[in-house]
Write a protein that holds these residues in place. Structure first.
Motif: not given
Length: 327
Positions: A315, A322-324
């Protein structure tokens, strides 16, 4: 994309190779944790993935930047080993991972039940060939008030599982979760400490949560309280806990983590001396259940960690986010 993995569990090596192939990335594996001694191995890789034992301090991060690394992920949720400010200053991208919260959630409920039913003491008696019932009278979970400190994904999993036992569930978190609001009563921390028969910790390790349970906190609690910690060892002042166990203030403790565990957990000390004073003391207490930081360790969680770590790095390269993402 080329990724170098540091400190991979033996059971995860095949997962790393399989998931990398599925996602179309090249991977190499170094079995030891990242340190100043082996950081040079990262030269030529734009991305690396680490674990909790890896050194992600300023000096190592600076060298990673020098060797051309741009993106870092960890196969863990916690990232207290990362110098976040240095990471930002060096314009490195870092992400932690997510994995099945049910792994720790289920382990926590087991820990609560074994503490209330004095399983550790029962096993100690059996090893001495004492088959009497003396000292084994336990408590039923449905009669207890359970205090959950931290209601992120894992805390929510714990609450949902406890809800089926009929016990009263109270909680403390700076950010109340809509997921469990109908199942718990949110209270200030002091009231959770005062009212709980069982206290289970699911908070991150921050400056504000270091020694969250200290001598003062234990004095606030009910007599015969059970303590469960499947989060981070430094949330509890070990000496204060030991004193509370000896005095009877705490009737039982189930600890999957302890302070300063890194030099001991994950290693075989069957033929070595354990120099960790608190660990030695706790291991020899009949009312303490010690496990080696493996409450997360299920097949599903292991696969989730690897997949999350690789996906985050992809990502970063493809979209810069990225999501995290932590930084």
């Amino acid at each position: 994309m080329k990724i170098l993995f540091f400190s991979v569990f033996k059971n995860q090596i095949a997962d790393v190779e399989e998931i990398a192939a599925q996602r179309g990335v090249e991977v190499d594996i170094v079995n030891t944790p990242l340190s100043m001694e082996n950081v040079h191995l990262a030269e030529g890789y734009e991305a690396i993935s680490c674990a909790g034992k890896c050194n992600l301090g300023r000096d190592v991060l600076t060298q990673l930047k020098h060797y051309g690394v741009k993106y870092i992920s960890t196969k863990a949720v916690g990232y207290e080993n990362l110098d976040v400010e240095a990471c930002k200053e060096l314009e490195l991208r870092f992400s932690n991972s997510s994995y099945s919260p049910h792994s720790v959630g289920e382990f926590t409920v087991m820990s609560i039940l074994t503490s209330l039913r004095k399983l550790s003491f029962s096993q100690s008696k059996l090893r001495r060939k004492d088959f009497t019932l003396f000292g084994l009278e336990g408590r039923e979970l449905h009669d207890q008030t359970v205090g959950v400190i931290g209601t992120g994904k894992i805390g929510q999993s714990v609450v949902k599982r406890l809800s089926g036992f009929g016990c009263r569930i109270i909680a403390h978190d700076l950010h109340e979760s809509n997921e469990v609001k109908g199942l718990v009563e949110y209270l200030p921390l002091q009231e959770v400490l005062q009212q709980s028969d069982v206290i289970t910790l699911h908070a991150p390790l921050l400056e504000s949560t270091y020694h969250l349970l200290d001598e003062s906190a234990f004095k606030t609690m009910k007599d015969n309280v059970c303590i469960v910690n499947n989060a981070r060892g430094e949330l509890i002042d070990s000496e204060a806990l030991i004193n509370a166990l000896k005095s009877g203030k705490v009737s039982a403790a189930a600890l999957d983590v302890i302070e300063d565990e890194l030099d001991f957990f994950r290693y075989d000390y069957s033929e070595k001396e354990i120099t960790h004073k608190s660990l030695n003391t706790l291991l020899n207490m009949d009312n303490v259940q010690i496990t080696t930081h493996h409450s997360f360790f299920t097949r599903q969680a292991s696969v989730d960690m690897v997949n999350s770590a690789i996906m985050a790095l992809q990502d970063f390269k493809e979209s810069g986010y990225t999501a995290n993402q932590i930084c």
